[in-house]
Design a protein around this motif. Structure first.
Motif, PDB file in Angstrom:
ATOM      1  N   PHE A  89       9.079  -4.796  17.237  1.00 55.89           N
ATOM      2  CA  PHE A  89       8.475  -6.003  16.662  1.00 55.89           C
ATOM      3  C   PHE A  89       7.081  -6.002  16.289  1.00 55.89           C
ATOM      4  N   ILE A  90       6.554  -5.972  17.343  1.00 57.15           N
ATOM      5  CA  ILE A  90       4.641  -6.251  17.128  1.00 57.15           C
ATOM      6  C   ILE A  90       4.216  -4.959  17.151  1.00 57.15           C
ATOM      7  N   PHE A  93       4.239  -4.872  13.224  1.00 56.27           N
ATOM      8  CA  PHE A  93       2.993  -6.151  12.580  1.00 56.27           C
ATOM      9  C   PHE A  93       1.965  -5.056  12.600  1.00 56.27           C
ATOM     10  N   LEU A  94       1.443  -4.877  13.856  1.00 52.16           N
ATOM     11  CA  LEU A  94       0.148  -4.180  14.440  1.00 52.16           C
ATOM     12  C   LEU A  94      -0.054  -2.984  13.177  1.00 52.16           C
ATOM     13  N   GLU A  97      -0.606  -4.470   9.401  1.00 47.71           N
ATOM     14  CA  GLU A  97      -2.105  -4.940   9.756  1.00 47.71           C
ATOM     15  C   GLU A  97      -3.223  -3.878   9.639  1.00 47.71           C
ATOM     16  N   THR A  98      -2.731  -2.616  10.577  1.00 49.84           N
ATOM     17  CA  THR A  98      -4.034  -1.534  10.732  1.00 49.84           C
ATOM     18  C   THR A  98      -3.918  -0.885   9.050  1.00 49.84           C
TER      19      THR A  98
END
Lengths: 275, 293
Positions: A89-90, A93-94, A97-98
């Motif tokens: 999940f993280i 997201f990461l 965003e990147t």
């Protein structure tokens, strides 16, 4: 509106074909089954491609991790540690965003402008994350299998004069696959389950083209009744899991074709190695 | 928090960073880590208990109970856990309200499901519409904990069922030969011996549980993912601490938190496993005996 009409309208809605407008009122069972099934296309797309590409990276990483050279081993260890130690999940997201930080206008490479906007779309960005993620999990499985190849097999290979590539190709590779296959089947099943996270974690569903859970969630939100759409997703996934187990058991049978029937390992859920 | 932080626009450098990182919202952010740890602390024993009940039921000689236990342990195989999470949170909420509705308002005539709405009488709302925000949060958190316990209980049931069948049959037969009753065999022989077989599976489950905690965000709890998105988003001059989009850095922070957490768990579990294997008739126990000898 007949059910057949609904199927024609929505069967390929998740890839942008057919009726554009999602149903808004008077939700029928037929609509829910069709639309959620249509979303399953994405789950299969992510699962199959991530698994297919991930297999090769996983083997490479597993070999690097078993290498005696620290230059190869260390990066492989870190790759596996970071991707297995943090929640998918993280990671989604990461990654999102990147990828958003890439210049919008595109990158100029030797005079050719490379578009970047497509990387933030789920079909590319999420697939990339799933690809890396499953590679790490599978690499750990293959690494474990490489380590549990019977010592006698390797010694016998050397006694026959097999070294290097030949030893790998004829002894290590087939034994590794055979030992790892039941666990790898588990990994494949859980990877398909993990594909449902894509549209809930950063990556937006472009023009409401989402996966099975995305549509189930849509219906549950609109009808405020979770008792219809979620069991439908569950049923689809149970069918998908059975299909997957069947396909993998065929490969397993092929890998173990030389063994007497009472020594063959059967594929079953092994809770100590699920992701 | 500090006196120097009264006017954030006037300060800069380290003071600004110190003020920014101790702002009220950041304190909420730090508290949400406690929420996550609390969820783990409550869920792990609860899931273990559910799993134990499930595994015991699956071993029962009474067929319906054994089928129930097996079905419970089997649900995790075919269906993604996130489907259960999304399903149980609404289903439990509606189930609780419906039951309370039946008790509190027996003479309510309108149907509960009206078209697209789920409507119970106002007295049957859980929590009541008039109760304070903290109760709403606590209720949401409670539902999330219960959901986690159900789903991970099914995983644990699977592990414990396997562990119970892995205890050598001869051990149980010996106990029976000594005249122990079924209950005594279960309590004195089976349960103490099964943990060493269950530990690899339970360790893995603990790792999965840690990695499932960001899903709290999907269940509507204000957890670390919620705050990371909230705080990281770009802030205009209207805010006290304007800054560009910093979500990437916040998520990197979460990544490091989870990596540290799983690493520490791994080390602790490896030690626990070594201690439990000591003197056991398993491959690991045998290896330890050989090293010592």
């Amino acid at each position: 509106m007949s059910c057949w009409q609904t199927v024609q309208d929505y069967a390929f809605r998740s890839i942008g074909l057919g009726e554009n407008l999602l149903p808004r009122t008077d939700f029928t069972l037929c609509q829910q089954i069709t639309l959620i099934g249509s979303g399953l296309i994405w789950n299969i797309y992510f699962g199959v491609l991530a698994l297919a590409f991930g297999f090769f990276l996983a083997v490479a990483v597993a070999l690097a991790k078993s290498s005696r050279r620290a230059l190869l081993r260390k990066p492989a260890e870190w790759f596996v540690f970071v991707l297995r130690g943090s929640p998918l999940f993280i990671q989604f997201f990461l990654a999102y965003e990147t990828l958003q930080l890439l210049p919008k206008a595109g990158i100029n490479l030797l005079g050719i402008t490379v578009e970047t906007s497509w990387t933030t779309r789920a079909w590319a960005g999420a697939l990339f994350v799933l690809f890396l993620n499953t590679s790490a999990y599978a690499a750990e499985i293959f690494h474990g299998a490489l380590r549990s190849i019977p010592k006698g097999d390797l010694e016998a290979a050397e006694a026959y004069g097999l070294t290097g590539w030949q030893k790998f190709r004829r002894i290590q590779w087939p034994t590794m696959l055979r030992l790892a296959w039941p666990s790898y089947t588990n990994e494949a099943i859980f990877l398909f389950h993990a594909t449902t996270l894509v549209f809930f974690s950063g990556f937006p569903a472009f023009r409401q083209m989402g996966d099975a859970l995305y549509y189930a969630n849509y219906f549950a939100d609109k009808t405020f009744n979770p008792f219809v759409p979620y069991p439908i997703v569950a049923a689809y996934f149970i069918a998908l899991t059975l299909l997957l187990t069947f396909a993998f058991s065929l490969v397993n049978k092929h890998l173990n074709r030389h063994l007497p029937s009472n020594q063959k390992s059967r594929i079953r859920l092994r809770p100590q190695i699920i992701r | 928090m500090f006196a120097a932080c009264a006017d954030p626009k006037a300060i800069e450098g380290l003071t600004w960073a110190a003020c920014y990182l101790t702002s009220g919202k950041h304190l909420d952010f730090y508290w949400s880590f406690v929420t996550v740890l609390m969820l783990l602390a409550i869920t792990a024993p609860a899931a273990l208990a559910m799993g134990f009940a499930g595994a015991t039921a699956a071993r029962s000689r009474f067929l319906p109970l054994s089928l129930l236990g097996k079905a419970y342990a089997a649900i995790v195989r075919g269906v993604p856990d996130i489907v259960f999470f999304l399903f149980f949170v609404i289903a439990l909420d509606q189930g609780i309200e419906w039951m309370k509705h039946q008790i509190v308002c027996p003479d309510w005539t309108e149907p509960v499901r009206q078209g697209l709405e789920f409507r119970v009488c106002p007295q049957a709302k859980v929590p009541l519409g008039s109760s304070s925000a903290i109760w709403h949060q606590a209720y949401g958190f409670g539902l999330a904990v219960f959901t986690f316990a159900i789903v991970f209980g099914a995983f644990a049931a699977n592990v414990l069922y396997g562990a119970m069948s892995a205890v050598p049959r001869s051990q149980l037969e010996t106990a029976e030969a000594y005249g122990m009753s079924q209950g005594q065999v279960f309590r004195r022989i089976l349960v103490p011996q099964m943990w060493v077989y269950a530990l690899p599976g339970l360790s893995n489950l603990w790792m999965i549980l840690i990695k499932a905690t960001p899903l709290l965000f999907l269940l509507g709890v204000k957890d670390i993912v919620y705050w990371a998105r909230e705080l990281g988003g770009s802030k205009t001059q209207a805010y006290e601490y304007p800054h560009p989009d910093w979500r990437l850095w916040y998520f990197l922070g979460l990544l490091v938190f989870y990596l540290l957490f799983t690493k520490v768990s791994e080390i602790v579990l490896a030690r626990l496993s070594a201690r439990l294997s000591h003197g056991q008739a398993t491959a690991a126990g045998e290896a330890m005996r050989k090293v010592a000898a």
